[in-house]
Motif scaffolding. Structure first.
Motif, PDB file in Angstrom:
ATOM      1  N   PHE A 121       0.810  -1.216   0.000  1.00 57.48           N
ATOM      2  CA  PHE A 121       0.000   0.000   0.000  1.00 57.48           C
ATOM      3  C   PHE A 121       0.846   1.270   0.000  1.00 57.48           C
ATOM      4  N   ALA A 122       2.136   1.147  -0.320  1.00 57.30           N
ATOM      5  CA  ALA A 122       3.024   2.313  -0.322  1.00 57.30           C
ATOM      6  C   ALA A 122       2.537   3.392  -1.295  1.00 57.30           C
ATOM      7  N   GLY A 123       1.873   2.987  -2.356  1.00 63.38           N
ATOM      8  CA  GLY A 123       1.374   3.951  -3.339  1.00 63.38           C
ATOM      9  C   GLY A 123       0.183   4.749  -2.863  1.00 63.38           C
ATOM     10  N   MET A 124      -0.379   4.358  -1.719  1.00 66.10           N
ATOM     11  CA  MET A 124      -1.554   5.056  -1.194  1.00 66.10           C
ATOM     12  C   MET A 124      -1.241   6.503  -0.845  1.00 66.10           C
ATOM     13  N   SER A 125       0.017   6.790  -0.507  1.00 65.31           N
ATOM     14  CA  SER A 125       0.392   8.158  -0.145  1.00 65.31           C
ATOM     15  C   SER A 125       0.195   9.122  -1.313  1.00 65.31           C
ATOM     16  N   LEU A 126       0.434   8.649  -2.540  1.00 63.28           N
ATOM     17  CA  LEU A 126       0.178   9.482  -3.716  1.00 63.28           C
ATOM     18  C   LEU A 126      -1.232   9.278  -4.247  1.00 63.28           C
ATOM     19  N   GLY A 127      -1.771   8.076  -4.076  1.00 63.76           N
ATOM     20  CA  GLY A 127      -3.141   7.824  -4.519  1.00 63.76           C
ATOM     21  C   GLY A 127      -4.139   8.691  -3.787  1.00 63.76           C
ATOM     22  N   GLN A 128      -3.859   8.974  -2.496  1.00 61.08           N
ATOM     23  CA  GLN A 128      -4.777   9.817  -1.737  1.00 61.08           C
ATOM     24  C   GLN A 128      -4.778  11.254  -2.254  1.00 61.08           C
ATOM     25  N   LEU A 129      -3.679  11.659  -2.898  1.00 62.19           N
ATOM     26  CA  LEU A 129      -3.621  12.986  -3.513  1.00 62.19           C
ATOM     27  C   LEU A 129      -4.740  13.140  -4.543  1.00 62.19           C
ATOM     28  N   ALA A 130      -4.885  12.119  -5.396  1.00 63.70           N
ATOM     29  CA  ALA A 130      -5.938  12.157  -6.412  1.00 63.70           C
ATOM     30  C   ALA A 130      -7.316  12.091  -5.772  1.00 63.70           C
ATOM     31  N   MET A 131      -7.461  11.350  -4.670  1.00 64.23           N
ATOM     32  CA  MET A 131      -8.746  11.277  -3.981  1.00 64.23           C
ATOM     33  C   MET A 131      -9.116  12.614  -3.352  1.00 64.23           C
ATOM     34  N   ILE A 132      -8.120  13.333  -2.863  1.00 66.24           N
ATOM     35  CA  ILE A 132      -8.367  14.676  -2.320  1.00 66.24           C
ATOM     36  C   ILE A 132      -8.885  15.595  -3.420  1.00 66.24           C
ATOM     37  N   VAL A 133      -8.222  15.553  -4.572  1.00 65.50           N
ATOM     38  CA  VAL A 133      -8.646  16.387  -5.701  1.00 65.50           C
ATOM     39  C   VAL A 133     -10.055  16.017  -6.136  1.00 65.50           C
ATOM     40  N   PHE A 134     -10.351  14.713  -6.177  1.00 66.52           N
ATOM     41  CA  PHE A 134     -11.690  14.255  -6.543  1.00 66.52           C
ATOM     42  C   PHE A 134     -12.741  14.828  -5.601  1.00 66.52           C
ATOM     43  N   GLY A 135     -12.498  14.684  -4.300  1.00 67.71           N
ATOM     44  CA  GLY A 135     -13.458  15.175  -3.313  1.00 67.71           C
ATOM     45  C   GLY A 135     -13.689  16.667  -3.413  1.00 67.71           C
ATOM     46  N   VAL A 136     -12.617  17.409  -3.632  1.00 71.79           N
ATOM     47  CA  VAL A 136     -12.735  18.867  -3.748  1.00 71.79           C
ATOM     48  C   VAL A 136     -13.519  19.249  -5.007  1.00 71.79           C
ATOM     49  N   LEU A 137     -13.185  18.615  -6.127  1.00 74.92           N
ATOM     50  CA  LEU A 137     -13.826  18.974  -7.392  1.00 74.92           C
ATOM     51  C   LEU A 137     -15.317  18.638  -7.410  1.00 74.92           C
ATOM     52  N   VAL A 138     -15.686  17.532  -6.773  1.00 76.71           N
ATOM     53  CA  VAL A 138     -17.097  17.132  -6.745  1.00 76.71           C
ATOM     54  C   VAL A 138     -17.962  18.248  -6.156  1.00 76.71           C
ATOM     55  N   VAL A 139     -17.446  18.923  -5.125  1.00 80.17           N
ATOM     56  CA  VAL A 139     -18.211  19.973  -4.452  1.00 80.17           C
ATOM     57  C   VAL A 139     -17.968  21.350  -5.073  1.00 80.17           C
ATOM     58  N   SER A 140     -16.702  21.699  -5.271  1.00 82.52           N
ATOM     59  CA  SER A 140     -16.374  23.088  -5.633  1.00 82.52           C
ATOM     60  C   SER A 140     -16.540  23.415  -7.107  1.00 82.52           C
ATOM     61  N   ASN A 141     -16.658  22.381  -7.970  1.00 85.91           N
ATOM     62  CA  ASN A 141     -16.852  22.656  -9.396  1.00 85.91           C
ATOM     63  C   ASN A 141     -18.085  23.523  -9.640  1.00 85.91           C
ATOM     64  N   GLU A 142     -19.139  23.236  -8.888  1.00 88.16           N
ATOM     65  CA  GLU A 142     -20.385  23.985  -9.081  1.00 88.16           C
ATOM     66  C   GLU A 142     -20.248  25.434  -8.635  1.00 88.16           C
TER      67      GLU A 142
END
Length: 256
Positions: free
Chosen positions: A64-85
Motif C-alpha cells: 500500500f506504499a502507493g496510497m500516499s500518492l493515490g490519496q492525492l488524487a482522492m483529495i482532488v476528486f473530493g474537492v472537485l465534486v463539491v467546488s466545481n459547481e
C-alpha cells in the motif's frame, strides 16, 4: 424534487465532468503502480535488511506504499465534486432546483462516497495482490490474520479521504483554497508533526496518520500508538464527521 431524482442528478454531474473521472483513474493507476514498484524494491533489498527489520516486515502495508500518492488524487476528486459547481456558478441553479440544502449535500455525498468506495476497494484488492506477487517468497496471503481487514481498510481509507475533502470544500467553496489547505496539511504538516518527538502525539491524532493504521498488519518496532487499527479509523471518521457538519452548517447559512 424527490430524493431519488436528486441522486440521479448528482450522478449525472459527476460522470459528465471529465476532471472527476480522470482524478479517480489517476488514483487507481498511481496507487497500484507505486505499490508494485516499492514491493519489488523491498524484495530485492530484503536480504540486506537488519534482523529486526526482517522480523517486523509488513508485506501487506508495503503493497500500500502507493496510497500516499493515490490519496492525492482522492483529495482532488473530493474537492472537485463539491467546488466545481461554485467555480462555474452552477450552484445557484442546483440550489434553486433543490432548495432543501441538506438533501442536496447528502445526495452529493452519497453518490461521490459510493463511487469512491467502489474504486477504493477495487484498487486496494488489486494493489494487494499485485504487490504480493512482486514480493515473491516474502508475500502475505489474504487469509493471514489481519490481512483481509487491512485490504478492506485500504478502500475505506481512500473513501474517507475523499469525503473529508468534500466536507472541507463545502466549507471553503473555492477549489484553489481547498486544495491549498488540504495538500500542505496531508503532505507537509502531518508528516512533520508525526516525525518530531515533541509533536508526535499530536500527529498520531491527525486523520491520515490515524486512518492509515487500518492498513498495518505487523506493528513497527517500538510502536507507541495509543489505538489499534479500528480505533485509528474511528479517529479519522470523527475528522470526516466534523468536516461534513461544518460544510452543512455553512451551506445552510450562506447564500449561493
Amino acid at each position: 424534487m424527490a430524493a431519488i431524482q436528486v441522486v440521479r442528478s448528482e450522478w449525472t454531474k459527476i460522470r459528465s465532468v471529465a476532471s472527476t473521472v480522470w482524478t479517480l483513474s489517476l488514483a487507481v493507476v498511481v496507487t497500484i503502480a507505486l505499490g508494485m514498484l516499492i514491493s519489488a524494491l523491498q524484495k530485492s533489498e530484503f536480504d540486506s535488511m537488519s534482523r529486526t527489520d526482517q522480523l517486523t516486515f509488513d508485506p501487506t502495508f508495503t503493497s500500500f506504499a502507493g496510497m500516499s500518492l493515490g490519496q492525492l488524487a482522492m483529495i482532488v476528486f473530493g474537492v472537485l465534486v463539491v467546488s466545481n459547481e461554485y467555480s462555474t456558478g452552477m450552484i445557484r441553479t442546483s440550489l434553486a432546483a433543490v432548495p432543501q440544502r441538506g438533501t442536496f449535500l447528502a445526495s452529493k455525498l452519497a453518490v461521490a462516497a459510493g463511487l469512491a468506495l467502489a474504486v477504493g476497494l477495487a484498487t486496494s484488492f488489486v494493489t494487494f495482490f499485485l504487490g504480493q506477487a512482486m514480493l515473491g517468497t516474502h508475500k502475505a496471503s489474504i487469509g493471514d490474520p489481519g490481512v483481509l481487514r487491512a485490504v478492506i481498510g485500504g478502500g475505506l481509507y481512500m473513501t474517507l479521504i475523499a469525503v473529508f475533502s468534500m466536507g472541507v470544500a463545502a466549507m471553503l467553496r473555492s477549489p484553489m483554497l481547498s486544495l491549498g489547505i488540504l495538500m500542505p496539511f496531508f503532505f507537509l504538516i502531518s508528516n512533520i508533526l508525526g516525525s518530531v518527538d515533541a509533536t508526535k502525539k499530536i500527529g498520531q491524532l491527525l486523520p491520515d496518520q490515524a486512518g492509515s493504521k487500518i492498513m498495518q498488519v505487523v506493528p513497527p518496532v517500538d510502536d507507541d500508538t495509543p489505538y489499534g487499527p479500528w480505533g485509528g479509523l474511528g479517529i479519522m471518521g470523527l475528522w470526516v464527521l466534523a468536516a461534513l457538519i461544518g460544510g452543512y452548517v455553512l451551506l445552510k447559512k450562506r447564500d449561493a
